[in-house]
Design a protein around this motif. Structure first.
Motif, mmCIF file in Angstrom:
data_model
loop_
_atom_site.group_PDB
_atom_site.id
_atom_site.type_symbol
_atom_site.label_atom_id
_atom_site.label_comp_id
_atom_site.label_asym_id
_atom_site.label_seq_id
_atom_site.Cartn_x
_atom_site.Cartn_y
_atom_site.Cartn_z
ATOM 1 N N GLY A 218 48.499 40.043 45.319
ATOM 2 C CA GLY A 218 49.360 41.180 45.074
ATOM 3 C C GLY A 218 50.270 41.371 46.272
ATOM 4 O O GLY A 218 50.306 40.536 47.186
ATOM 5 N N MET A 238 53.910 36.832 37.690
ATOM 6 C CA MET A 238 53.519 37.097 36.314
ATOM 7 C C MET A 238 54.359 38.235 35.744
ATOM 8 O O MET A 238 54.722 39.168 36.465
ATOM 9 N N ASP A 239 54.663 38.133 34.464
ATOM 10 C CA ASP A 239 55.172 39.270 33.711
ATOM 11 C C ASP A 239 53.932 40.078 33.353
ATOM 12 O O ASP A 239 53.252 39.797 32.358
ATOM 13 N N ILE A 240 53.628 41.059 34.180
ATOM 14 C CA ILE A 240 52.331 41.723 34.078
ATOM 15 C C ILE A 240 52.180 42.499 32.772
ATOM 16 O O ILE A 240 51.157 42.351 32.081
ATOM 17 N N THR A 243 51.641 39.963 30.008
ATOM 18 C CA THR A 243 50.349 39.297 30.135
ATOM 19 C C THR A 243 49.217 40.197 29.660
ATOM 20 O O THR A 243 48.301 39.752 28.949
ATOM 21 N N GLN A 263 43.071 44.974 33.288
ATOM 22 C CA GLN A 263 44.415 45.512 33.466
ATOM 23 C C GLN A 263 44.656 45.913 34.922
ATOM 24 O O GLN A 263 45.748 45.699 35.461
ATOM 25 N N LEU A 266 45.229 42.647 36.924
ATOM 26 C CA LEU A 266 46.547 42.056 36.709
ATOM 27 C C LEU A 266 47.642 42.879 37.382
ATOM 28 O O LEU A 266 48.583 42.338 37.975
ATOM 29 N N ALA A 267 47.526 44.192 37.320
ATOM 30 C CA ALA A 267 48.566 45.054 37.865
ATOM 31 C C ALA A 267 48.561 45.087 39.383
ATOM 32 O O ALA A 267 49.618 45.166 40.014
ATOM 33 N N HIS A 270 48.459 40.764 41.435
ATOM 34 C CA HIS A 270 49.456 39.737 41.164
ATOM 35 C C HIS A 270 50.842 40.283 41.480
ATOM 36 O O HIS A 270 51.009 41.475 41.734
ATOM 37 N N SER A 272 54.920 40.757 40.455
ATOM 38 C CA SER A 272 55.965 40.806 39.431
ATOM 39 C C SER A 272 57.216 40.105 39.964
ATOM 40 O O SER A 272 57.321 39.826 41.165
#
Length: 327
Positions: A218, A238-240, A243, A263, A266-267, A270, A272
């Motif tokens: 992140g 990533m297109d969070i 995804t 969630q 991922l948010a 990672h 964007s």
């Protein structure tokens, strides 16, 4: 900072080198290095067009894998590098999409009589991982080619593990490798899990260029410091929201607690497209290669939005890589 459409496409096209197995083998000159994106998918969901995360760094007549997702051995073969030729492996963290190919590498190395030393560098827990793989190899290695009276061969011979932590620095093969812990894990500070596990980013300083590989991360001040002034930044993206949407569609019965944890991961863990542009601009890197990609592909109109968002803050050359691109 936003590029015009034509300028953006030209900068993107200029960054990548065309790659065939022959050029991959011939691309390294004394003092030079080449980075090949063997697998560019964001795991763990498999893709019909992208292999799992893995990279090849060719420098000074040596071949190093950087992460070893499933399929790394076959992808290395496409670049003309057989498993017994690999001189070292760097693992960013212990998620399975970044390590699942390691057994294939070690097993095929054994079957092709690889005898040169192989050092595996990685975060805390790497020794445990490698020990488990070597134990799992015992039946196949003992049976070997099934020839009665054949002399036993030690499948563990020549394999060494070096565990690294935040702030470590090593010298190998004429390059300096610096290590920083990133934010792909967010265990509470001082907890047992925070002490046991780290997710690492690497900086490879070669005589003529510097390459930074974020692994999965992140937003991270440590990664920004590590990447400062680097010639090439190889960064996950990533297109969070997309995804998360796809993960929920693929797992309609997922328990609520698992869904919330997924969630959050991922948010928070990672990057964007906007965050990639911000990192590259603040670190003042020469160019950017995006890998570990999850989003709309290049033949889909929404893909252009990622390029636009990166270019909002970063005015250098950048590219969303495909498998087997070389830089």
């Amino acid at each position: 900072m936003m590029k015009g459409f034509t300028q953006l496409l030209a900068a993107t096209a200029a960054l990548s080198l065309s790659l065939t197995p022959a050029t991959a083998q011939d691309a390294v000159q004394d003092g030079d290095g080449i980075w090949i994106t063997l697998g560019t998918a964001a795991g763990p969901v498999t893709s019909s067009t992208r292999s799992q995360p893995a990279n090849l760094l060719r420098f000074g007549g040596r071949d190093y894998l950087v992460d070893v997702g499933d399929g790394a051995a076959g992808q290395s073969g496409k670049a003309g590098v057989q498993t017994k030729m690999i001189d070292g492996i760097f693992i960013s963290h212990l998620h399975f999409d970044h390590t699942a190919g390691l057994m294939g590498i070690l097993g095929l190395r054994f079957q092709t009589n690889g005898s040169d030393p192989l050092t595996i560098y990685g975060p805390p827990g790497t020794q445990h991982l490698v020990d488990g793989i070597l134990t799992a190899m015992e039946p196949g290695a003992t049976a070997n080619y099934g020839v009665a009276g054949a002399a036993p061969v030690d499948h563990r011979a020549g394999i060494r593990v070096v565990e690294l932590r935040d702030g470590d620095s090593i010298e190998t093969g004429g390059m300096t490798v610096n290590v920083r812990q990133n934010t792909h894990y967010s265990f509470p500070e001082g907890s047992e899990l925070a002490d046991r596990f780290e997710s690492l980013s690497y900086r490879f300083d070669l005589p003529d260029r510097s390459i930074v590989y974020t692994g999965d991360t992140g937003p991270s001040d440590a990664v920004e410091q590590l990447a400062s002034g680097a010639d090439l930044l190889v960064v996950e993206m990533m297109d969070i929201p997309l995804t998360i949407e796809r993960m929920l569609e693929a797992n309609p019965g997922i328990p609520a607690a698992v869904s919330r944890a997924m969630q959050s991961h991922l948010a928070d863990h990672h990057l964007s497209p906007t965050q990639v542009g911000d990192l590259a601009a603040r670190a003042d890197v020469g160019s950017v290669v995006v890998t570990h990609f999850s989003g709309w592909e290049k033949n889909q109109p929404a893909h252009m939005r990622y390029l636009e968002e990166i270019a909002e803050t970063y005015d250098g050359a950048f590219l969303i890589a495909d498998d087997m691109d070389a830089f």
